[in-house]
Design a protein around this motif. Structure first.
Motif, mmCIF file in Angstrom:
data_model
loop_
_atom_site.group_PDB
_atom_site.id
_atom_site.type_symbol
_atom_site.label_atom_id
_atom_site.label_comp_id
_atom_site.label_asym_id
_atom_site.label_seq_id
_atom_site.Cartn_x
_atom_site.Cartn_y
_atom_site.Cartn_z
ATOM 1 N N SER A 16 15.333 26.599 5.610
ATOM 2 C CA SER A 16 14.612 27.866 5.452
ATOM 3 C C SER A 16 13.256 27.694 4.783
ATOM 4 N N SER A 41 19.761 34.258 3.486
ATOM 5 C CA SER A 41 19.541 34.858 4.805
ATOM 6 C C SER A 41 18.112 35.380 4.994
ATOM 7 N N LYS A 42 17.479 35.881 3.930
ATOM 8 C CA LYS A 42 16.114 36.411 4.068
ATOM 9 C C LYS A 42 15.132 35.299 4.462
ATOM 10 N N ASP A 45 15.979 33.946 8.027
ATOM 11 C CA ASP A 45 15.472 34.805 9.108
ATOM 12 C C ASP A 45 13.978 34.610 9.312
ATOM 13 N N ASN A 49 12.151 33.089 12.731
ATOM 14 C CA ASN A 49 11.095 33.801 13.459
ATOM 15 C C ASN A 49 9.866 32.927 13.679
ATOM 16 N N SER A 60 20.289 30.320 13.917
ATOM 17 C CA SER A 60 20.260 30.216 12.453
ATOM 18 C C SER A 60 21.625 30.611 11.903
ATOM 19 N N CYS A 62 23.643 31.176 8.303
ATOM 20 C CA CYS A 62 23.551 31.353 6.858
ATOM 21 C C CYS A 62 24.833 30.821 6.220
ATOM 22 N N PRO A 88 20.136 35.063 15.756
ATOM 23 C CA PRO A 88 20.649 34.436 14.545
ATOM 24 C C PRO A 88 22.089 34.862 14.260
ATOM 25 N N CYS A 90 24.837 35.053 11.039
ATOM 26 C CA CYS A 90 25.002 34.924 9.591
ATOM 27 C C CYS A 90 26.447 35.221 9.242
#
Length: 92
Positions: A16, A41-42, A45, A49, A60, A62, A88, A90
């Motif tokens: 990330s 997760s933030k 994400d 992108n 992705s 998480c 994604p 998660c």
């Protein structure tokens, strides 16, 4: 640099930010599809992108691969070629 990775798939953990993201980004620039994993997760994400803007498929996930209660994707046979390379995922 041409590494012959066009259309190949790479799995990068800790992707990330920092070194993990830099590796994923370089692989994506080379045309490799990427499956990225990270704890937050933030940030995950946001990284996904950015990588999608390279025109490659991104999965992705998480998870914290060091914890037993994290997704078991790293503890059982998992074929990225069979994974849906679109949205994604998660798991919590």
């Amino acid at each position: 640099m041409e590494l012959g990775l066009q259309g190949k798939t790479a799995l990068i953990t800790g992707a990330s930010k920092g070194l993990g993201f830099a590796i994923a980004d370089e692989l994506a620039k080379e045309g490799a599809n990427v499956s990225i994993c990270a704890r937050g997760s933030k940030d995950l994400d946001a990284a996904a992108n950015v990588l999608r803007e390279r025109g490659v498929s991104v999965v992705s996930i998480c998870a914290d691969v060091a914890l037993d209660e994290s997704p078991r994707v790293h503890r059982r046979p998992f074929r990225l070629s069979q994974a849906a390379m679109t949205d994604p995922v998660c798991w919590r």
